[in-house]
Scaffold this motif. Structure first.
Motif, mmCIF file in Angstrom:
data_model
loop_
_atom_site.group_PDB
_atom_site.id
_atom_site.type_symbol
_atom_site.label_atom_id
_atom_site.label_comp_id
_atom_site.label_asym_id
_atom_site.label_seq_id
_atom_site.Cartn_x
_atom_site.Cartn_y
_atom_site.Cartn_z
ATOM 1 N N ARG A 147 -11.031 -11.913 9.099
ATOM 2 C CA ARG A 147 -12.006 -11.220 9.717
ATOM 3 C C ARG A 147 -13.251 -11.433 9.884
ATOM 4 O O ARG A 147 -13.935 -11.106 10.960
ATOM 5 N N ALA A 148 -13.941 -12.171 8.771
ATOM 6 C CA ALA A 148 -15.320 -12.684 9.092
ATOM 7 C C ALA A 148 -15.293 -13.500 10.018
ATOM 8 O O ALA A 148 -16.650 -13.762 10.605
ATOM 9 N N HIS A 149 -14.686 -14.215 10.392
ATOM 10 C CA HIS A 149 -14.629 -15.294 11.350
ATOM 11 C C HIS A 149 -14.013 -14.696 12.750
ATOM 12 O O HIS A 149 -13.504 -15.666 13.518
ATOM 13 N N GLN A 150 -13.855 -13.538 12.867
ATOM 14 C CA GLN A 150 -13.361 -12.807 13.987
ATOM 15 C C GLN A 150 -11.986 -12.964 14.214
ATOM 16 O O GLN A 150 -11.675 -13.262 15.727
ATOM 17 N N LEU A 151 -11.235 -13.315 13.381
ATOM 18 C CA LEU A 151 -9.752 -13.660 13.755
ATOM 19 C C LEU A 151 -8.778 -12.361 13.283
ATOM 20 O O LEU A 151 -9.081 -11.777 12.293
ATOM 21 N N PRO A 152 -8.113 -11.918 14.349
ATOM 22 C CA PRO A 152 -7.058 -10.779 13.928
ATOM 23 C C PRO A 152 -6.127 -11.109 12.847
ATOM 24 O O PRO A 152 -5.615 -12.088 12.861
ATOM 25 N N VAL A 153 -5.934 -10.177 11.999
ATOM 26 C CA VAL A 153 -5.099 -10.391 10.906
ATOM 27 C C VAL A 153 -4.344 -8.986 10.540
ATOM 28 O O VAL A 153 -4.903 -8.197 10.679
ATOM 29 N N VAL A 154 -2.968 -9.377 10.201
ATOM 30 C CA VAL A 154 -2.216 -8.290 9.767
ATOM 31 C C VAL A 154 -1.592 -8.604 8.473
ATOM 32 O O VAL A 154 -0.950 -9.635 8.220
ATOM 33 N N VAL A 155 -1.698 -7.880 7.497
ATOM 34 C CA VAL A 155 -0.875 -7.805 6.336
ATOM 35 C C VAL A 155 -0.085 -7.095 6.115
ATOM 36 O O VAL A 155 -0.034 -5.705 6.191
ATOM 37 N N ALA A 156 1.051 -7.552 6.151
ATOM 38 C CA ALA A 156 2.640 -6.744 6.309
ATOM 39 C C ALA A 156 2.981 -6.434 4.912
ATOM 40 O O ALA A 156 2.920 -6.924 3.942
ATOM 41 N N ALA A 157 3.529 -5.155 4.885
ATOM 42 C CA ALA A 157 4.124 -4.433 3.612
ATOM 43 C C ALA A 157 5.425 -5.014 3.572
ATOM 44 O O ALA A 157 6.273 -4.904 4.430
ATOM 45 N N PRO A 158 5.821 -5.594 2.341
ATOM 46 C CA PRO A 158 7.053 -6.370 2.183
ATOM 47 C C PRO A 158 8.214 -5.267 2.414
ATOM 48 O O PRO A 158 9.303 -5.564 3.169
ATOM 49 N N SER A 159 8.110 -3.841 2.057
ATOM 50 C CA SER A 159 9.151 -3.109 2.044
ATOM 51 C C SER A 159 9.257 -2.326 3.703
ATOM 52 O O SER A 159 10.292 -1.891 3.749
ATOM 53 N N LEU A 186 14.951 10.031 -2.596
ATOM 54 C CA LEU A 186 13.672 9.398 -2.261
ATOM 55 C C LEU A 186 13.831 8.033 -1.762
ATOM 56 O O LEU A 186 14.715 7.528 -2.620
ATOM 57 N N LEU A 187 12.996 7.805 -0.949
ATOM 58 C CA LEU A 187 12.942 6.361 -0.541
ATOM 59 C C LEU A 187 12.519 5.509 -1.620
ATOM 60 O O LEU A 187 11.153 5.836 -2.009
ATOM 61 N N PRO A 188 12.901 4.504 -2.229
ATOM 62 C CA PRO A 188 12.413 3.795 -2.997
ATOM 63 C C PRO A 188 11.285 2.620 -2.712
ATOM 64 O O PRO A 188 11.032 1.698 -2.667
ATOM 65 N N VAL A 189 10.179 3.425 -2.122
ATOM 66 C CA VAL A 189 9.297 2.819 -1.496
ATOM 67 C C VAL A 189 7.770 3.254 -1.798
ATOM 68 O O VAL A 189 7.865 4.555 -2.586
ATOM 69 N N GLY A 190 6.803 2.977 -1.799
ATOM 70 C CA GLY A 190 5.403 3.478 -1.739
ATOM 71 C C GLY A 190 4.776 3.350 -3.314
ATOM 72 O O GLY A 190 5.247 2.444 -4.169
ATOM 73 N N GLN A 191 3.900 3.971 -3.451
ATOM 74 C CA GLN A 191 3.227 4.083 -4.833
ATOM 75 C C GLN A 191 4.023 4.732 -6.059
ATOM 76 O O GLN A 191 3.932 5.859 -6.253
ATOM 77 N N GLN A 192 4.773 3.730 -6.583
ATOM 78 C CA GLN A 192 5.969 4.357 -7.792
ATOM 79 C C GLN A 192 5.128 5.003 -8.873
ATOM 80 O O GLN A 192 5.773 6.169 -9.434
ATOM 81 N N ARG A 193 4.247 4.319 -9.531
ATOM 82 C CA ARG A 193 3.554 4.815 -10.596
ATOM 83 C C ARG A 193 2.591 6.115 -10.308
ATOM 84 O O ARG A 193 3.068 7.045 -10.988
ATOM 85 N N LEU A 194 1.994 6.135 -9.158
ATOM 86 C CA LEU A 194 1.457 7.432 -8.771
ATOM 87 C C LEU A 194 2.462 8.699 -8.707
ATOM 88 O O LEU A 194 2.254 9.709 -8.664
ATOM 89 N N ARG A 195 3.522 8.145 -8.051
ATOM 90 C CA ARG A 195 4.690 9.257 -7.659
ATOM 91 C C ARG A 195 5.223 9.705 -8.978
ATOM 92 O O ARG A 195 5.090 11.023 -9.059
ATOM 93 N N SER A 196 5.271 8.895 -10.067
ATOM 94 C CA SER A 196 5.813 9.682 -11.403
ATOM 95 C C SER A 196 4.698 10.321 -11.808
ATOM 96 O O SER A 196 4.848 11.347 -12.740
ATOM 97 N N LEU A 197 3.349 10.096 -11.635
ATOM 98 C CA LEU A 197 2.284 10.848 -12.176
ATOM 99 C C LEU A 197 2.288 12.054 -11.682
ATOM 100 O O LEU A 197 2.025 13.352 -12.226
ATOM 101 N N LEU A 198 2.510 12.272 -10.346
ATOM 102 C CA LEU A 198 2.535 13.571 -9.563
ATOM 103 C C LEU A 198 3.744 14.355 -9.956
ATOM 104 O O LEU A 198 3.591 15.446 -10.009
ATOM 105 N N ILE A 199 4.786 13.839 -10.071
ATOM 106 C CA ILE A 199 5.869 14.602 -10.800
ATOM 107 C C ILE A 199 5.464 15.109 -12.265
ATOM 108 O O ILE A 199 5.874 16.557 -12.447
ATOM 109 N N GLU A 200 5.086 14.622 -13.011
ATOM 110 C CA GLU A 200 4.643 14.821 -14.258
ATOM 111 C C GLU A 200 3.643 15.991 -13.861
ATOM 112 O O GLU A 200 3.618 17.097 -14.812
#
Length: 293
Positions: free
Chosen positions: A20-32, A223-237
């Motif tokens: 992006r610093a060289h003005q090139l479009p870039v997409v980082v795709a989420a594997p899930s 629940l769909l097995p994607v996303g921030q798994q550790r943060l999800r467990s913290l929110l449940i606690e």
């Protein structure tokens, strides 16, 4: 215009920043989020690149938001805390396994680790070599606990910085949300305004239930097995603490429980509601209003 796309992985986001610093479009795709073939076929790096390029060009594989260097660096601190917590749990399991393997009853000090626990455990009635092994596990556990205290103090210092304090204070105004939950939510979300709807927040955190629509029925599944798994467990606690301290939240939990009949599903629904509340507080930077009972 030509661009670049690649899957998010252990290499981080520095390549995307450089492009992006060289003005090139870039997409980082989420594997899930990348579609996978239902039937097995040939798989090579070349074919994977072609498929990913096609998916991204058609908008099928959405890109993720790339944090800047300070945001990414701050996020490594809370993730280090997660690593230490996992290692502490494994270390305690190894110590308990030593007692179980040699047929010795666990001391009461092992159930809740305190100041007396190291000396009691280190003097277990074991053969000499086994005792040396157990003492090594105890020293490792003590080191991990000490290291986690240091990381916690650094997170406390980070939370007091001007750019973090208003948000963290707002999040901690929710009963049951402490420093670790607040910092984890704040650093992992890092740009709460990028979510236009609360459903997207729930999906990002892996708190959105799957839906199987057929005819006039729309039953909700796991629940769909994607996303921030550790943060999800913290929110449940944190949700368990929330319903114990907020009468309105407790009443809402009982409603969910009466519908589902399962405490696990009811508390997951409360974690989803808590995540949405924290998202709104992050944007508005205000204190929490107790739920009406």
């Amino acid at each position: 215009m030509a661009g670049v796309c690649y899957e998010a992985g252990p290499t981080g986001y520095q390549l995307a920043r450089d492009l992006r610093a060289h003005q090139l479009p870039v997409v980082v795709a989420a594997p899930s989020k990348i579609p996978r073939s239902a039937s097995p076929g040939s798989k090579t790096d070349r074919l994977d690149c072609i498929k990913l390029a096609k998916y991204v060009s058609k908008g099928i594989a959405p890109g993720i938001v790339i944090p800047d260097i300070p945001e990414e660096a701050e996020r490594t601190l809370i993730r280090r805390r997660f690593q230490l917590t996992d290692n502490i749990r494994r270390s305690k399991q190894r110590i308990k396994a030593m007692y179980l393997f040699h047929g010795i009853s666990e001391p009461a000090e092992l159930k809740k680790w305190g100041r007396k626990s190291p000396s009691v455990v280190s003097n277990a009635p074991l053969p000499y070599s086994a005792l040396l092994t157990l003492q090594s596990h105890v020293r490792e556990l003590e080191h991990l606990l000490s290291e986690r205290k240091i990381v916690d103090s650094k997170l406390q210092e980070l939370s007091q910085q001007d750019k973090h304090k208003p948000v963290v204070d707002a999040l901690r105004s929710v009963p049951g949300v402490g420093l670790i939950v607040a910092m984890a939510f704040h650093l992992e979300i890092f740009h709460p305004e990028r979510f236009p709807r609360e459903e997207e927040v729930a999906s990002y955190l892996g708190l959105a239930p799957s839906v199987h629509h057929s005819g006039l029925k729309s039953p909700r599944g796991k629940l769909l097995p994607v996303g921030q798994q550790r943060l999800r467990s913290l929110l449940i606690e944190a949700s368990w603490m929330w319903i114990s301290k907020d009468s309105g939240a407790a009443q809402q939990y009982r409603k969910f429980l009466s519908r589902t009949g399962l405490p696990q599903k009811a508390i997951a629904a409360m974690a989803r509601k808590l995540a949405i509340i924290l998202w709104r507080l992050s944007i508005e930077k205000r204190c929490y209003y107790p739920m009406a009972s």
